[in-house]
Each structure stands twice: as structure tokens, then as C-alpha cells.
Design a protein around this motif. Structure first.
Motif, PDB file in Angstrom:
ATOM      1  N   LEU A 184      -1.517   4.817   0.172  1.00  0.00           N
ATOM      2  CA  LEU A 184      -1.804   3.675  -0.895  1.00  0.00           C
ATOM      3  C   LEU A 184      -0.497   3.160  -1.084  1.00  0.00           C
ATOM      4  O   LEU A 184       0.315   3.787  -1.896  1.00  0.00           O
ATOM      5  N   VAL A 185      -0.163   1.839  -0.862  1.00  0.00           N
ATOM      6  CA  VAL A 185       1.093   1.010  -1.165  1.00  0.00           C
ATOM      7  C   VAL A 185       0.774  -0.133  -1.877  1.00  0.00           C
ATOM      8  O   VAL A 185      -0.133  -0.909  -1.764  1.00  0.00           O
ATOM      9  N   GLY A 186       1.852  -0.437  -2.690  1.00  0.00           N
ATOM     10  CA  GLY A 186       1.620  -1.944  -3.201  1.00  0.00           C
ATOM     11  C   GLY A 186       2.620  -2.055  -4.324  1.00  0.00           C
ATOM     12  O   GLY A 186       3.135  -0.999  -4.808  1.00  0.00           O
ATOM     13  N   PRO A 187       2.955  -3.044  -4.811  1.00  0.00           N
ATOM     14  CA  PRO A 187       3.723  -3.168  -6.036  1.00  0.00           C
ATOM     15  C   PRO A 187       3.158  -2.610  -7.250  1.00  0.00           C
ATOM     16  O   PRO A 187       1.867  -2.278  -7.276  1.00  0.00           O
ATOM     17  N   SER A 188       4.063  -2.392  -8.481  1.00  0.00           N
ATOM     18  CA  SER A 188       3.443  -1.924  -9.567  1.00  0.00           C
ATOM     19  C   SER A 188       2.375  -2.697 -10.142  1.00  0.00           C
ATOM     20  O   SER A 188       2.370  -4.030 -10.112  1.00  0.00           O
ATOM     21  N   GLY A 189       1.286  -1.953 -10.736  1.00  0.00           N
ATOM     22  CA  GLY A 189       0.068  -2.743 -11.034  1.00  0.00           C
ATOM     23  C   GLY A 189      -1.047  -3.062 -10.075  1.00  0.00           C
ATOM     24  O   GLY A 189      -1.875  -3.930 -10.717  1.00  0.00           O
ATOM     25  N   CYS A 190      -0.556  -2.883  -8.956  1.00  0.00           N
ATOM     26  CA  CYS A 190      -1.706  -3.219  -7.992  1.00  0.00           C
ATOM     27  C   CYS A 190      -3.061  -2.346  -7.910  1.00  0.00           C
ATOM     28  O   CYS A 190      -4.059  -2.602  -7.127  1.00  0.00           O
ATOM     29  N   GLY A 191      -3.227  -1.207  -8.340  1.00  0.00           N
ATOM     30  CA  GLY A 191      -4.208  -0.350  -8.476  1.00  0.00           C
ATOM     31  C   GLY A 191      -4.251   0.964  -7.629  1.00  0.00           C
ATOM     32  O   GLY A 191      -5.311   1.596  -7.803  1.00  0.00           O
ATOM     33  N   LYS A 192      -3.092   1.142  -7.127  1.00  0.00           N
ATOM     34  CA  LYS A 192      -3.167   2.259  -6.220  1.00  0.00           C
ATOM     35  C   LYS A 192      -3.246   3.565  -6.851  1.00  0.00           C
ATOM     36  O   LYS A 192      -3.922   4.461  -6.569  1.00  0.00           O
ATOM     37  N   SER A 193      -2.391   3.724  -8.097  1.00  0.00           N
ATOM     38  CA  SER A 193      -2.492   5.060  -8.843  1.00  0.00           C
ATOM     39  C   SER A 193      -4.062   5.119  -9.601  1.00  0.00           C
ATOM     40  O   SER A 193      -4.396   6.108  -9.592  1.00  0.00           O
ATOM     41  N   THR A 194      -4.330   4.000  -9.965  1.00  0.00           N
ATOM     42  CA  THR A 194      -6.013   4.046 -10.586  1.00  0.00           C
ATOM     43  C   THR A 194      -6.910   4.531  -9.495  1.00  0.00           C
ATOM     44  O   THR A 194      -7.748   5.361  -9.792  1.00  0.00           O
ATOM     45  N   GLY A 231      -5.446  -5.121  -7.488  1.00  0.00           N
ATOM     46  CA  GLY A 231      -6.770  -4.313  -7.350  1.00  0.00           C
ATOM     47  C   GLY A 231      -7.471  -4.642  -6.192  1.00  0.00           C
ATOM     48  O   GLY A 231      -8.535  -4.214  -5.859  1.00  0.00           O
ATOM     49  N   VAL A 232      -7.138  -5.262  -5.381  1.00  0.00           N
ATOM     50  CA  VAL A 232      -7.778  -5.946  -3.974  1.00  0.00           C
ATOM     51  C   VAL A 232      -6.808  -5.167  -2.881  1.00  0.00           C
ATOM     52  O   VAL A 232      -5.778  -5.562  -2.936  1.00  0.00           O
ATOM     53  N   VAL A 233      -7.600  -4.811  -1.827  1.00  0.00           N
ATOM     54  CA  VAL A 233      -6.985  -4.409  -0.530  1.00  0.00           C
ATOM     55  C   VAL A 233      -6.732  -5.504   0.322  1.00  0.00           C
ATOM     56  O   VAL A 233      -7.587  -6.463   0.464  1.00  0.00           O
ATOM     57  N   GLN A 234      -5.671  -5.810   0.582  1.00  0.00           N
ATOM     58  CA  GLN A 234      -5.086  -6.798   1.574  1.00  0.00           C
ATOM     59  C   GLN A 234      -5.074  -6.543   3.170  1.00  0.00           C
ATOM     60  O   GLN A 234      -5.548  -7.264   3.754  1.00  0.00           O
ATOM     61  N   GLN A 235      -4.805  -5.174   3.491  1.00  0.00           N
ATOM     62  CA  GLN A 235      -4.811  -4.879   4.758  1.00  0.00           C
ATOM     63  C   GLN A 235      -4.793  -3.418   4.906  1.00  0.00           C
ATOM     64  O   GLN A 235      -4.067  -2.650   4.237  1.00  0.00           O
ATOM     65  N   VAL A 236      -5.683  -2.942   6.057  1.00  0.00           N
ATOM     66  CA  VAL A 236      -5.652  -1.443   6.181  1.00  0.00           C
ATOM     67  C   VAL A 236      -5.519  -1.397   7.702  1.00  0.00           C
ATOM     68  O   VAL A 236      -6.026  -1.929   8.411  1.00  0.00           O
ATOM     69  N   LEU A 250      -2.555  -1.380   1.923  1.00  0.00           N
ATOM     70  CA  LEU A 250      -1.797  -2.141   1.038  1.00  0.00           C
ATOM     71  C   LEU A 250      -2.706  -3.096   0.221  1.00  0.00           C
ATOM     72  O   LEU A 250      -3.512  -3.803   0.371  1.00  0.00           O
ATOM     73  N   MET A 251      -2.427  -2.727  -1.185  1.00  0.00           N
ATOM     74  CA  MET A 251      -3.012  -3.311  -2.490  1.00  0.00           C
ATOM     75  C   MET A 251      -2.214  -4.374  -3.199  1.00  0.00           C
ATOM     76  O   MET A 251      -1.079  -4.384  -3.119  1.00  0.00           O
ATOM     77  N   LYS A 252      -2.972  -5.366  -3.591  1.00  0.00           N
ATOM     78  CA  LYS A 252      -2.325  -6.415  -4.482  1.00  0.00           C
ATOM     79  C   LYS A 252      -3.388  -6.681  -5.657  1.00  0.00           C
ATOM     80  O   LYS A 252      -4.656  -7.140  -5.191  1.00  0.00           O
TER      81      LYS A 252
END
Length: 384
Positions: free
Chosen positions: A35-45, A211-216, A207-209
Motif C-alpha cells: 500500500l503506497v501513496g502520499p501522507s494522508g492517503c489512507g494507507k495506514s488506516t 482514501g481512493v485507490v488509483q491503480q492496482v 496506489l492510493m490518494k
């Protein structure tokens, strides 16, 4: 080991903030997913919802085919490795690794065998009698991973475990984690903000942004076939060069000049593109025109000033400002570009004699151009 399924999972906080929105994801048994993305994208949540550290607002989470939304973390049979090592300072390495076995009241002989096995896998055998204060950061992280391994969990969850390590240790630990996962075959979900870790570790990237998945997809899929501008800009280091472009009957007009029709451009035209677009080129699409090429085909060329040159040994990065472009890709027909100066980064062969401040003639491969809608950012070519 177990399959992890997130079926329409969402997380909404009491103030109305949506951290994760309707996430659909299946992590296969034994798969390594990042799970990857910028800070606040929802990955750790998302990771915390899998672990049971965050409640799920909507949707269903299944581990090994069983719904676990209401189960406590201890009843989900998963093991977490955090950014902080969370070791007990008064305990030895042996005692830290074996702590979950002691809580499970495992008999001493069996527990010692599991500790020795984990220490052997992680190259910690000679450190078993040391305390955390006498260990390096990388050794402490390996102890934390050993504590997870001895539990034989159905899944590993890792939350930015390498963030506290220096650059050299990060590379070493990336290799170790990859080998460890291949050896154990345990289902693993790994969170990072570092796209280099994502590209080198996982079977698939999510890849998340916002809270939404952009691509898997597999790492090479996101790199070669980004679904939108965000994916194109996030994956890759340095990032993709993005240029304004305009469709014309003769081809694609960009600050590099007129790009002759390629299969990608033709495909985009068939899809009924807007008049304007955003063109993307990876840094490796460029070459110093002074270096001999094996291919006989004439490539489009342009001239740009090299503002900064970084030599990394096997390659060079040239940070450029576009000065002029060939209007038709044919040498000797250079025409100034009317657009404002455009920054560009090119990855060049180490043999390139480029110097800072000089005008540099570069060729580029037009077949590697990506095209995106200027407003929505979606890929104008076939979806990955």
C-alpha cells in the motif's frame, strides 16, 4: 497463511472525514502487496482496519474466508511490524523474540526451538543475549520481525518498518524482507510512502490518494501503463516529464516539436481525444545525440540547456530547460518554440559528455509517449 479480502471497506471519522472510501481489494494467500501513496492517503488506516486497530465504518473484511469485522486484534491471528521497533529495553533479543510465545504459554523447549529458528533466518543468532541498547537500528528492526515470525501468523502487516533507517540500511533491509517473504510465503501487506520500496518489494502495488485507490497492479504495470496523471507522476524516480500537447492532423505538437504519429498517438486519436492533452515521457526516453546508436531509425531531436548535471556512476541525470525544438523531427529544420520554458529531466548514458550550462542536443523515442486528458488526468490510451 490466508487470503485477505476487503469488500467495499470504508473508514469515516466522527467529524465526517472519509479516510478510506469503498476499498475493494483481494490479497491472495502468500501474496506480498504494497500500500503506497502520499501522507494522508489512507494507507495506514487501511492497514489498521485489517489489524483491528481501527473500526470499519462500512464494508466487510474477511481473513481466511471468515468475517473478522467484529473480532479483536488478538483473535485475527495476524502479526504487525511497526515503524518504531517497540522492543522491551530490559529484555534480551532472545526474550524479546520469544515474548509472544511466553504469553501463549508455549512449552520452553518448543519456544526455544522457534526462537533459534527465527534468529537463524534473520542472522541474529550471535546477538540473542544482547539488549536493544547494544543493537543497531537494522538489528532492532530484525528483532521486531523475529517477534512476528515466531507466532506463525496467518498474515504479516508492516507499517513503514524501514522509515527510521539510514539509506544503506534501508537497501539491506529491503533485500532481507523480500527474501524472508519468499522463504516463509506468508501473506503480507506492507505500507510505505517510498515508491522505491513499493517498486522493489511487492508482487502488486495498491496506489492510493485521498482514501481512493488509483491503480492496482504489478510494479511494472503501474510504471509502464499508468492509469492517470497521479500514477504517472508518483511512480518513478525522477518522475515522469509532463508536457503540454496539442493534437494536429500532422501529429502531436509539444514543446519538443511536432511528434510524428505513433501507434499510441493513433490509438488516442481513435478514442476521440480533446484538442489538447498532457504528454508524458520518462527520463530514460532521452539520449544524448552525440552518442552513437545501434538503431538506424532517425529519432526526433531538440535542443535544451543543461542547468544541472548529476553523475551517479553508471548514468547521468540532466535537468534541462527547453530552448528550442525541431518542428518536424528532421535535422537542420530547428525552429524556436513559442511556449514558455519547460523544465525537463533526462537520464543519460554515463558516457555522455554533457556539462552544466551547455546547450545539449537530445533525441527521444516517440513510441514511449504517454497521453493524458488535460482536465480529468485519465490515460487517453488503452487502460492498463
Amino acid at each position: 497463511m490466508a487470503e485477505i479480502v476487503l469488500d467495499g471497506v470504508s473508514k469515516r471519522f466522527p467529524d465526517g472525514t472519509v479516510a478510506v472510501a469503498e476499498l475493494d481489494l483481494t490479497v491472495a494467500d502468500g501474496e506480498f502487496v504494497i500500500l503506497v501513496g502520499p501522507s494522508g492517503c489512507g494507507k495506514s488506516t487501511t492497514l489498521n482496519m485489517i489489524a483491528g486497530l481501527e473500526d470499519i465504518t462500512d464494508g466487510e473484511l474477511r481473513i481466511g474466508g471468515e468475517r473478522v469485522n467484529e473480532r479483536s486484534p488478538r483473535d485475527r491471528d495476524i502479526a504487525m511490524v511497526f515503524q518504531s521497533y517497540a522492543l522491551y529495553p530490559h529484555m534480551t533479543v532472545r526474550q524479546n523474540i520469544g515474548f509472544p510465545l511466553r504469553l501463549a504459554r508455549m512449552d520452553k523447549a518448543r519456544a526455544n526451538a522457534k526462537i533459534e529458528e527465527a534468529a537463524g533466518i534473520l542472522d541474529l543468532t550471535d546477538l540473542l543475549d544482547r539488549r536493544p541498547a547494544h543493537l543497531s537500528g537494522g538489528q532492532r528492526q530484525r528483532v521486531a520481525m523475529g517477534r512476528a515470525i515466531v507466532r506463525d501468523p496467518r498474515a504479516f502487516l508492516m507499517d513503514e518498518p524501514l522509515s527510521n533507517l539510514d539509506a544503506k540500511l534501508r537497501v539491506q533491509m529491503r533485500t532481507m524482507i523480500s527474501r524472508l517473504q519468499n522463504r516463509l510465503g506468508t501473506t503480507t501487506v506492507y505500507v510505505t510512502h517510498d515508491q522505491t520500496e513499493a517498486m522493489t518489494l511487492g508482487d502488486r502495488i495498491v496506489l492510493m490518494k485521498d482514501g481512493v485507490v488509483q491503480q492496482v497492479g504489478p510494479p511494472e504495470g503501474l510504471y509502464d501503463r499508468p492509469r492517470n496523471l497521479f500514477v504517472a507522476g508518483f511512480i518513478g524516480s525522477p518522475g515522469m516529464n509532463l508536457l503540454p500537447a496539442e493534437f494536429t492532423p500532422e501529429g502531436l505538437r509539444t514543446p519538443l516539436g511536432l511528434v510524428p504519429p505513433t501507434s499510441r498517438i493513433t490509438e488516442a486519436l481513435r478514442n476521440g481525444p480533446p484538442r489538447e492533452a498532457t504528454a508524458g515521457l520518462r527520463p530514460e526516453a532521452f539520449e544524448d545525440a552525440r552518442l552513437p546508436r545501434q538503431e538506424t531509425a532517425q529519432l526526433p531531436a531538440f535542443t535544451a540547456r543543461a542547468d544541472i548535471v548529476e553523475s551517479l556512476g553508471p548514468e547521468k541525470y540532466a535537468y534541462l530547460t527547453l530552448a528550442s525544438a525541431r518542428s518536424d523531427g528532421v535535422p537542420g529544420t530547428a525552429a524556436p518554440d513559442a511556449r514558455a520554458p519547460v523544465p525537463l529531466v533526462a537520464r543519460l548514458d554515463a558516457k555522455s559528455p554533457v556539462r552544466e550550462g551547455e546547450l545539449l542536443e537530445l533525441t527521444y523515442d516517440p513510441t514511449q509517449i504517454h497521453l493524458f486528458h488535460p482536465e480529468t488526468g485519465t490515460n487517453l490510451i488503452a487502460s492498463p
